[in-house]
Design a protein around this motif. Structure first.
Motif, PDB file in Angstrom:
ATOM      1  N   UNK A  58      -0.191  21.267  74.111  1.00  0.00           N
ATOM      2  CA  UNK A  58       0.872  22.246  74.284  1.00  0.00           C
ATOM      3  C   UNK A  58       0.847  22.902  75.654  1.00  0.00           C
ATOM      4  N   UNK A  59      -0.307  23.142  76.215  1.00  0.00           N
ATOM      5  CA  UNK A  59      -0.350  23.815  77.511  1.00  0.00           C
ATOM      6  C   UNK A  59      -0.373  22.782  78.631  1.00  0.00           C
ATOM      7  N   UNK A  60      -0.053  23.246  79.831  1.00  0.00           N
ATOM      8  CA  UNK A  60      -0.046  22.358  80.998  1.00  0.00           C
ATOM      9  C   UNK A  60      -1.457  21.824  81.247  1.00  0.00           C
ATOM     10  N   UNK A  61      -2.465  22.684  81.076  1.00  0.00           N
ATOM     11  CA  UNK A  61      -3.843  22.260  81.299  1.00  0.00           C
ATOM     12  C   UNK A  61      -4.230  21.131  80.339  1.00  0.00           C
ATOM     13  N   UNK A  62      -3.824  21.232  79.090  1.00  0.00           N
ATOM     14  CA  UNK A  62      -4.132  20.181  78.121  1.00  0.00           C
ATOM     15  C   UNK A  62      -3.397  18.895  78.465  1.00  0.00           C
ATOM     16  N   UNK A  63      -2.163  19.015  78.949  1.00  0.00           N
ATOM     17  CA  UNK A  63      -1.417  17.819  79.341  1.00  0.00           C
ATOM     18  C   UNK A  63      -2.073  17.148  80.541  1.00  0.00           C
ATOM     19  N   UNK A  64      -2.564  17.949  81.490  1.00  0.00           N
ATOM     20  CA  UNK A  64      -3.245  17.389  82.651  1.00  0.00           C
ATOM     21  C   UNK A  64      -4.536  16.694  82.244  1.00  0.00           C
ATOM     22  N   UNK A  65      -5.223  17.227  81.254  1.00  0.00           N
ATOM     23  CA  UNK A  65      -6.450  16.586  80.783  1.00  0.00           C
ATOM     24  C   UNK A  65      -6.156  15.246  80.125  1.00  0.00           C
ATOM     25  N   UNK A  66      -5.019  15.146  79.440  1.00  0.00           N
ATOM     26  CA  UNK A  66      -4.635  13.867  78.842  1.00  0.00           C
ATOM     27  C   UNK A  66      -4.404  12.843  79.952  1.00  0.00           C
ATOM     28  N   UNK A  67      -3.792  13.283  81.046  1.00  0.00           N
ATOM     29  CA  UNK A  67      -3.576  12.378  82.182  1.00  0.00           C
ATOM     30  C   UNK A  67      -4.901  11.965  82.811  1.00  0.00           C
ATOM     31  N   UNK A  68      -5.902  12.828  82.756  1.00  0.00           N
ATOM     32  CA  UNK A  68      -7.206  12.501  83.316  1.00  0.00           C
ATOM     33  C   UNK A  68      -7.879  11.361  82.552  1.00  0.00           C
TER      34      UNK A  68
END
Length: 127
Positions: A58-68
């Motif tokens: 849900x958060x931008x940080x969590x989305x960025x971690x998925x991309x990582x």
């Protein structure tokens, strides 16, 4: 002195009894509770927002971690980042002060490096 002792002897048990008896039901006015704290039901007139699907970040940080989790230096990872922040290349972009500023970079490699630099600094969040 005797009067003070007598007053304490009478008032002390009354105070102890008043504190020990808890009401069976919360106080109400017209059948509705006086104070509603943390109600789980939405109000009838208000629209409730859709809850986020479990497993979806849900958060931008969590989305960025998925991309990582995607292989580094690949087009897929850049596409993942670009899905979060729509690229808006500028001829002379300013220096990136946050992850949102990376979208202004024109070159894909520079943009990917910029995104990775900020995404690596994010502390691991529970998923």
């Amino acid at each position: 002195m005797r009067m003070m002792l007598l007053t304490l002897a009478v008032l002390y048990p009354a105070a102890a009894l008043a504190q020990g008896a808890a009401p069976a039901e919360p106080p109400t006015i017209g059948g509705k509770p006086l104070v509603v704290v943390g109600s789980k039901k939405p109000a009838a007139g208000k629209k409730s927002e859709k809850p986020a699907a479990p497993g979806k970040p849900t958060s931008v940080a969590q989305k960025l971690q998925v991309c990582q989790d995607i292989d580094d230096a690949t087009k897929e990872r850049l596409s993942c980042y670009d899905g979060i922040f729509k690229p808006e290349p500028k001829p002379k972009p300013p220096a990136a002060k946050g992850v949102n500023d990376c979208r202004f970079l024109k070159e894909e490699d520079e943009r990917l490096t910029c995104y990775n630099g900020f995404a690596d600094k994010i502390p691991k969040l529970p998923r």
